[in-house]
Each structure stands twice: as structure tokens, then as C-alpha cells.
Design a protein around this motif. Structure first.
Motif, PDB file in Angstrom:
ATOM      1  N   GLU A   1       0.193  -3.287   4.648  1.00 33.91           N
ATOM      2  CA  GLU A   1      -0.914  -2.349   4.847  1.00 33.91           C
ATOM      3  C   GLU A   1      -0.928  -1.689   6.222  1.00 33.91           C
ATOM      4  O   GLU A   1      -0.573  -2.310   7.210  1.00 33.91           O
ATOM      5  CB  GLU A   1      -2.240  -3.114   4.724  1.00 33.91           C
ATOM      6  N   ASP A   2      -1.383  -0.417   6.257  1.00 38.26           N
ATOM      7  CA  ASP A   2      -1.570   0.274   7.540  1.00 38.26           C
ATOM      8  C   ASP A   2      -3.055   0.420   7.893  1.00 38.26           C
ATOM      9  O   ASP A   2      -3.376   1.001   8.931  1.00 38.26           O
ATOM     10  CB  ASP A   2      -0.936   1.664   7.503  1.00 38.26           C
TER      11      ASP A   2
ATOM     12  N   ASP B   1      -0.089   5.032   1.002  1.00 40.24           N
ATOM     13  CA  ASP B   1      -0.305   6.019   2.064  1.00 40.24           C
ATOM     14  C   ASP B   1      -0.192   5.374   3.447  1.00 40.24           C
ATOM     15  O   ASP B   1      -0.969   4.484   3.779  1.00 40.24           O
ATOM     16  CB  ASP B   1      -1.692   6.663   1.912  1.00 40.24           C
ATOM     17  N   GLY B   2       0.782   5.801   4.236  1.00 35.90           N
ATOM     18  CA  GLY B   2       0.951   5.254   5.572  1.00 35.90           C
ATOM     19  C   GLY B   2       1.865   4.040   5.626  1.00 35.90           C
ATOM     20  O   GLY B   2       2.142   3.515   6.704  1.00 35.90           O
TER      21      GLY B   2
ATOM     22  N   ASP C   1       0.881  -1.157   0.000  1.00 33.95           N
ATOM     23  CA  ASP C   1       0.000   0.000   0.000  1.00 33.95           C
ATOM     24  C   ASP C   1       0.931   1.224   0.000  1.00 33.95           C
ATOM     25  O   ASP C   1       2.117   1.105   0.310  1.00 33.95           O
ATOM     26  CB  ASP C   1      -0.865  -0.048   1.264  1.00 33.95           C
TER      27      ASP C   1
HETATM   28 MG    MG Z   1      -2.645   3.135   3.697  1.00 35.31          MG
END
Ligand code: MG
Ligand code: G6P
Length: 216
Positions: free
Chosen positions: A168-169, A10-11, A8
Motif C-alpha cells: 500500500e501507498d 493506484d500508487g 493496492d
Molecule cells: Mg493507492
């Protein structure tokens, strides 16, 4: 056997999750809708309009479609201003090292992002060369937790989902990885990402050997 790692954005690669939060927070404040970091967890990994809907739902607010589109555009304008600051220094700890090792060991690398801004962020971070394939919101019809974005990435990389780790976040993202039949590595709080095979605070010190033990 580990064949690919699908990240992923973002983050996970960089902290743009914070910029998404700040942009939504400004908008929610203007609308007089309560919005905090805890509720923001539900928005992570979720596409732009669905995120707006979650904010409106919280206040039981209904708006005509065109007003929703205008609000989503306004959030995106704020977000785009914030990401103008992104430089290669904004890669999260351990990311560059892991990407380099994956490349060196011939393990495929994919990106599975729900963001229409993913390409711009990846270019600002100057890491395009590390990715064999990038799937962003433009190529996907159904948002995470649907597995579509991860499955499309695996297909493009020519690997079986069972041989992939997804990173993943977001809760929605971990769910999407599980539904894709991949192994989820969570970045963040184990209390929120409990369904991941393993949860770490960051990718610092993460390497191919450790990733391989999650999948074999
Ligand atoms: Mg994310
Ligand atoms: C990612 C982020 C979400 C964001 C979504 C859409 O999944 O985690 O917070 O809402 O992308 O991003 P976009 O840049 O297209 O508005």
C-alpha cells in the motif's frame, strides 16, 4: 509462511495516484477550495464520494447529495481522460519483475483496489494475467481503512490473512491491512506510513525472499 501478496493499485502498481490528485485538484480549484499534495495524502485509498467529502470538509462546505454526485462524476470524467494515456510502460519500477517471480514461485497474487476504474487500468497495463483475483470498488461496501477489500481478496485466494502481505501507498490502506490481520509493506514516505512493517521507496529490487522475511 508467505502464501499471497495483495497489492493496492493506484500508487503501487502504477502512478495513477498522481492522476487522481490532478483530477481532484482541478475540481477543487474550480470550487475555490484550497487543496494541495499534503492534504491529498488523506484521500489516497479512500473511495470517490468520501474523497469529495474530505475536500468539502476542508472548506466547511455543505452541498446537497445530487450536487455531490455531479461533482464526483465530473472528477471521474477528468480522471478517465487522464488514464487514457496509461500503457505497459507505466508500470512502476520493479512491479513486473515481482509479479513474474510470485507467479513462478506459486505465491498467490491479489489486487485490492477502492477504484471503480481498477479493471480498466489493469487492462491498459496489460498485467491481468498476473493476478489470481481482483477485488475492486464494485465488490466492496466499506472503504479502506475498513479491511473488507483485503479480506475479500484473501478469501477468494483461499489463503489465511496471517499468510498475506498487503502492499500500500496510503495511510488508510496500511490501516486496512493491519485490521485484516495481514503484514503491511508500505510504498512511499516512512513518516506517513509508519505503521507498516517496512516502508520502501519503490518495489525495485523487492523479491520473494525479502517479502518472506517480513512475515516469518
Ligand atoms: Mg493507492
Ligand atoms: C483508490 C485511490 C483513490 C480513489 C479511489 C476511488 O483508492 O487511491 O484516490 O479515490 O480509488 O477511485 P475511483 O476510480 O472509483 O474514483
Amino acid at each position: 509462511k508467505l502464501a499471497a501478496v495483495i497489492f493496492d493499485l493506484d500508487g503501487v502498481i502504477t502512478d495513477t495516484a498522481e492522476y487522481h490528485y490532478l483530477a481532484w485538484k482541478e475540481l477543487a480549484d474550480e470550487l475555490g477550495i484550497p487543496f494541495d499534495r499534503e492534504y491529498n495524502e488523506k484521500l489516497k485509498g479512500v473511495d470517490r464520494l468520501a474523497s469529495l467529502q474530505l475536500i468539502l470538509d476542508r472548506a466547511g462546505k455543505e452541498l446537497p447529495e445530487e450536487e455531490k454526485l455531479a461533482l464526483a462524476t465530473s472528477k471521474n470524467e477528468r480522471y478517465k481522460k487522464l488514464i487514457q494515456q496509461v500503457t505497459p510502460d507505466d508500470l512502476l519500477p520493479g512491479v513486473k519483475e515481482l509479479l513474474a517471480e510470485l507467479r513462478e514461485k506459486g505465491i498467490k497474487v491479489g489486487l485490492a483496489s477502492a477504484s471503480k476504474n481498477a479493471g480498466a487500468v489493469i487492462r491498459s497495463l496489460q498485467v491481468e494475467a498476473y493476478f489470481d483475483h481482483i477485488v475492486d470498488a464494485a465488490a466492496v461496501e466499506i472503504s479502506k481503512p475498513d479491511p473488507e477489500v483485503f479480506l475479500k481478496a484473501a478469501e477468494a485466494l483461499g489463503v489465511h490473512p496471517a499468510h498475506c502481505i498487503g502492499v500500500e501507498d496510503a495511510e488508510a490502506g496500511v490501516e486496512a491491512i493491519l485490521l485484516a490481520g495481514m503484514t503491511p509493506l508500505g510504498i512511499g514516505d516512512p513518516k506517513l506510513l509508519g505503521r507498516a512493517k517496512k516502508v520502501v521507496g519503490s518495489l525495485e529490487g523487492m523479491d520473494v525472499e525479502k517479502l518472506s522475511t517480513l512475515i516469518s
